[in-house]
Design an enzyme around this catalytic site. Structure first.
Site, PDB file in Angstrom:
ATOM      1  N   CYS A   1      38.439  35.163  79.563  1.00 52.26           N
ATOM      2  CA  CYS A   1      39.546  36.133  79.577  1.00 52.26           C
ATOM      3  C   CYS A   1      39.876  36.609  80.992  1.00 52.26           C
ATOM      4  O   CYS A   1      41.031  36.567  81.412  1.00 52.26           O
ATOM      5  CB  CYS A   1      39.187  37.311  78.673  1.00 52.26           C
ATOM      6  SG  CYS A   1      40.402  38.621  78.688  1.00 52.26           S
TER       7      CYS A   1
ATOM      8  N   LYS B   1      48.467  36.933  82.552  1.00 49.19           N
ATOM      9  CA  LYS B   1      49.382  38.081  82.599  1.00 49.19           C
ATOM     10  C   LYS B   1      49.912  38.295  84.007  1.00 49.19           C
ATOM     11  O   LYS B   1      51.049  38.724  84.206  1.00 49.19           O
ATOM     12  CB  LYS B   1      48.676  39.351  82.130  1.00 49.19           C
ATOM     13  CG  LYS B   1      48.709  39.737  80.699  1.00 49.19           C
ATOM     14  CD  LYS B   1      48.749  38.893  79.529  1.00 49.19           C
ATOM     15  CE  LYS B   1      49.004  37.543  79.224  1.00 49.19           C
ATOM     16  NZ  LYS B   1      48.094  36.830  78.341  1.00 49.19           N
TER      17      LYS B   1
ATOM     18  N   GLY C   1      45.130  24.921  70.360  1.00 52.96           N
ATOM     19  CA  GLY C   1      44.118  25.746  69.726  1.00 52.96           C
ATOM     20  C   GLY C   1      42.787  25.691  70.460  1.00 52.96           C
ATOM     21  O   GLY C   1      42.626  24.937  71.416  1.00 52.96           O
TER      22      GLY C   1
ATOM     23  N   HIS D   1      62.551  60.984  73.521  1.00 52.41           N
ATOM     24  CA  HIS D   1      63.853  60.321  73.612  1.00 52.41           C
ATOM     25  C   HIS D   1      64.255  60.230  75.073  1.00 52.41           C
ATOM     26  O   HIS D   1      64.072  61.191  75.816  1.00 52.41           O
ATOM     27  CB  HIS D   1      64.902  61.126  72.833  1.00 52.41           C
ATOM     28  CG  HIS D   1      66.266  60.518  72.900  1.00 52.41           C
ATOM     29  ND1 HIS D   1      66.590  59.376  72.213  1.00 52.41           N
ATOM     30  CD2 HIS D   1      67.370  60.893  73.595  1.00 52.41           C
ATOM     31  CE1 HIS D   1      67.854  59.060  72.473  1.00 52.41           C
ATOM     32  NE2 HIS D   1      68.353  59.962  73.309  1.00 52.41           N
TER      33      HIS D   1
HETATM   34  P1  NAD Z   1      47.451  28.395  68.810  1.00 51.86           P
HETATM   35  O1  NAD Z   1      46.643  28.159  67.598  1.00 51.86           O
HETATM   36  O2  NAD Z   1      48.026  29.735  69.057  1.00 51.86           O
HETATM   37  O3  NAD Z   1      48.667  27.359  68.848  1.00 51.86           O
HETATM   38  C1  NAD Z   1      48.484  25.958  68.793  1.00 51.86           C
HETATM   39  C2  NAD Z   1      49.738  25.329  68.234  1.00 51.86           C
HETATM   40  O4  NAD Z   1      49.688  23.922  68.428  1.00 51.86           O
HETATM   41  C3  NAD Z   1      49.918  25.562  66.746  1.00 51.86           C
HETATM   42  O5  NAD Z   1      51.167  26.170  66.546  1.00 51.86           O
HETATM   43  C4  NAD Z   1      49.833  24.143  66.142  1.00 51.86           C
HETATM   44  O6  NAD Z   1      50.654  23.985  65.015  1.00 51.86           O
HETATM   45  C5  NAD Z   1      50.289  23.273  67.303  1.00 51.86           C
HETATM   46  N1  NAD Z   1      49.817  21.876  67.316  1.00 51.86           N
HETATM   47  C6  NAD Z   1      48.568  21.426  67.055  1.00 51.86           C
HETATM   48  N2  NAD Z   1      48.504  20.074  67.230  1.00 51.86           N
HETATM   49  C7  NAD Z   1      49.737  19.652  67.623  1.00 51.86           C
HETATM   50  C8  NAD Z   1      50.299  18.379  67.971  1.00 51.86           C
HETATM   51  N3  NAD Z   1      49.572  17.266  67.987  1.00 51.86           N
HETATM   52  N4  NAD Z   1      51.615  18.323  68.306  1.00 51.86           N
HETATM   53  C9  NAD Z   1      52.355  19.460  68.303  1.00 51.86           C
HETATM   54  N5  NAD Z   1      51.869  20.688  67.997  1.00 51.86           N
HETATM   55  C10 NAD Z   1      50.564  20.791  67.662  1.00 51.86           C
HETATM   56  O7  NAD Z   1      46.513  27.929  70.028  1.00 51.86           O
HETATM   57  P2  NAD Z   1      46.646  28.128  71.605  1.00 51.86           P
HETATM   58  O8  NAD Z   1      48.025  28.464  72.005  1.00 51.86           O
HETATM   59  O9  NAD Z   1      45.974  26.928  72.190  1.00 51.86           O
HETATM   60  O10 NAD Z   1      45.748  29.382  71.855  1.00 51.86           O
HETATM   61  C11 NAD Z   1      44.390  29.373  71.440  1.00 51.86           C
HETATM   62  C12 NAD Z   1      43.924  30.755  71.085  1.00 51.86           C
HETATM   63  O11 NAD Z   1      43.768  31.507  72.276  1.00 51.86           O
HETATM   64  C13 NAD Z   1      44.892  31.530  70.225  1.00 51.86           C
HETATM   65  O12 NAD Z   1      44.699  31.284  68.863  1.00 51.86           O
HETATM   66  C14 NAD Z   1      44.557  32.938  70.587  1.00 51.86           C
HETATM   67  O13 NAD Z   1      43.523  33.375  69.749  1.00 51.86           O
HETATM   68  C15 NAD Z   1      44.054  32.859  72.001  1.00 51.86           C
HETATM   69  N6  NAD Z   1      45.077  33.333  72.953  1.00 51.86           N
HETATM   70  C16 NAD Z   1      45.558  34.593  72.822  1.00 51.86           C
HETATM   71  C17 NAD Z   1      46.515  35.055  73.693  1.00 51.86           C
HETATM   72  C18 NAD Z   1      47.027  36.458  73.546  1.00 51.86           C
HETATM   73  O14 NAD Z   1      46.367  37.265  72.888  1.00 51.86           O
HETATM   74  N7  NAD Z   1      48.187  36.781  74.096  1.00 51.86           N
HETATM   75  C19 NAD Z   1      47.029  34.226  74.675  1.00 51.86           C
HETATM   76  C20 NAD Z   1      46.530  32.946  74.783  1.00 51.86           C
HETATM   77  C21 NAD Z   1      45.555  32.520  73.911  1.00 51.86           C
END
Ligand code: NAD
Length: 469
Positions: free
Chosen positions: A45, A54, A270, A443
């Protein structure tokens, strides 16, 4: 045999789960050993995740805000972007924050051990090159790592994960983002603002799967103007290195060019729990088929004296959930009556507009056939949103139909991530929509949209016509 160092509490992993747990335990008087492969506390993080992303999103927002200022009569020249300067900003932030954490750990007399720890039995962790630590209790907080399916696992300097994307080695003319989730949209937004033509490919039928569609819509609309292309219901099934770039195979009905070439590819599909190679079996710690360590409501694992928190212990993989769980685990270890009983976990996607939600979503209510009342207040009715020239937002409440208790809140719009805190408090305090409606809000602020959404449940919203009887 190496010396065995005795410790009261070993914390494995110094991310936003591990370091606050170690600090709290030390404050309660425990002798704490905090073990992490990185030289300083902070975990993914702080070092390569939430915080640096960020910092670069801030840079991206400055760029898009400057461009949008033309709507209100201010035109800037073409920005000059020094990519080293942008990178330097996040690196300085990380340097300061992790340095401060190191000093806080030292001041608490925590033994910070750099190295990879592994259980050798249910009471001992071995840290390569550093020794063996025999603990009275242990908290596993090893987080998660990017999950990359074999079809996307191409070893090429052009293919990046989120850590690679943060390096900002260049601003590629064309960037493919695989995955329209948190990371894909946040980092895609950064590269688009810096000047890349960004194509986002998402396998499901919408961006941010799991989030209510009415909240995603305003973001999708804006991103359609910022990104070059957004393909939904499209899968990236192959990546191949060519001299010109990465040839990508796209499987989807709406795709004209099924094998485009990109200078760079960000894979953000993911994350998976970081539970392999920890020797969990030697310690008797059970994990499920996806690798999440099994825990109870006190964050106890199947091994006595071993606890697990954060991404490695289950979804949602969010830093604040890890921190919260760390507190529970330490209190349980200290013999206090603590259980994980959070009523909601807030989620924030830091794009522009931001999307934030907590508690019950409309989608979940529909899926489980749960009766709810839903009220929405579009930001077109908010004076503050108008002054900011950002009226695309929406604030939504999900309310229990019998008690009017607030069960869930969703917000899309500028600053939604800050506003969700009030919604969280409402849910934790079992507030009703009437409580929100009767609370005076300053407000003109965007927070008034929470009040007006609640007021609209009773036909009392000033800036929205009551529903026809
Ligand atoms: P995510 O699960 O948010 O999104 C992954 C996306 O990839 C999904 O929508 C999925 O449908 C898609 N996908 C999977 N395989 C694919 C393929 N072959 N072709 C096209 N699309 C495909 O995962 P992430 O963005 O890697 O983030 C991982 C985790 O990190 C998140 O679940 C979250 O918990 C954490 N994260 C949080 C924040 C935040 O809080 N702002 C920011 C970044 C990451």
């Amino acid at each position: 045999m190496a010396d065995v160092i005795e410790t009261q509490l070993a914390v494995l992993g110094a991310g936003p789960g591990g370091y606050p747990a170690a600090f709290l335990a030390a404050d309660k008087g425990m002798k704490v050993t905090l073990i992490d492969a990185r030289e300083r506390p902070g975990g993914t993080c702080l070092h390569v995740g939430c915080i640096p992303s960020k910092a670069v999103l801030h840079a991206a927002k400055l760029l898009t805000d400057a461009r949008d200022a033309a709507h209100i009569g201010i035109t800037f020249g073409q920005p000059k972007i020094d990519i080293n300067g942008v990178r330097g900003h996040w690196q300085r932030v990380v340097e300061t924050l992790t340095g401060n954490l190191g000093r806080l750990a030292q001041a608490r007399k925590i033994d910070y051990v750099t190295g990879r720890g592994k259980f050798i039995d249910g009471r001992t962790i071995e840290v390569a090159g550093r020794g063996r630590y025999r603990f009275e209790n242990c908290i596993v907080a090893t987080g998660s790592v990017p999950a990359v399916p074999p079809s996307l696992n191409l070893a090429s300097p052009r293919v990046m994960d989120s850590t690679g994307a943060l390096k900002l080695e260049d601003v590629p003319p064309h960037l493919l983002v695989v995955g329209g989730g948190y990371i894909g949209l946040e980092m895609g937004y950064v590269y688009a603002a810096l000047g890349s033509k960004v194509t986002v490919v998402e396998m499901t039928d919408g961006l941010l799967p799991g989030c209510d569609r009415d909240l995603v819509l305003p973001l999708h609309k804006r991103l359609s103007n910022i990104f070059d292309k957004i393909y939904l219901k499209t899968k990236v099934s192959r990546l191949e290195e060519t001299p010109q770039g990465i040839r990508v195979t796209l499987e989807g009905e709406d795709v004209a060019d099924k094998q485009p070439i990109f200078e760079r590819v960000l894979v953000a599909v993911g994350r998976r729990p970081n539970s392999r190679d920890l020797g969990l079996d030697k310690a008797g710690v059970a994990s499920d088929e996806r690798g999440f360590i099994q825990v109870d409501e006190r964050r106890r694992t199947t091994a006595e004296r071993i606890y697990a928190i954060g991404d490695v212990a289950g979804e949602p993989m969010l830093a604040h959930k890890a921190t919260y769980e760390g507190k529970i685990a330490v209190e349980v270890i200290a013999g206090e009556p603590a259980v994980y009983d959070a009523r909601a976990v807030p989620a924030v996607v830091f794009t522009d507009p931001e999307v934030a939600w907590c508690g019950l979503t409309e989608t979940e209510a529909q899926r489980s056939n749960r009766e709810i009342k839903r009220v929405r207040f579009p930001w077109a009715g908010s004076g503050r949103a108008m002054t900011l020239d950002r009226t695309e937002g929406l604030t939504k409440l999900i309310v229990d139909p019998e008690t009017d208790r607030v069960l869930g809140v969703g917000i899309v719009g500028a600053g939604a991530g800050e506003m969700i805190a009030e919604a969280m408090l409402a849910i934790e305090m079992a507030a009703s929509a009437r409580d929100l409606a009767m609370t005076m809000h300053a407000h003109p602020t965007l927070s008034e949209t929470l009040m007006e959404a609640a007021e609209s449940l009773y036909g009392l919203a000033v800036h929205q016509m009551p529903a026809k009887k």
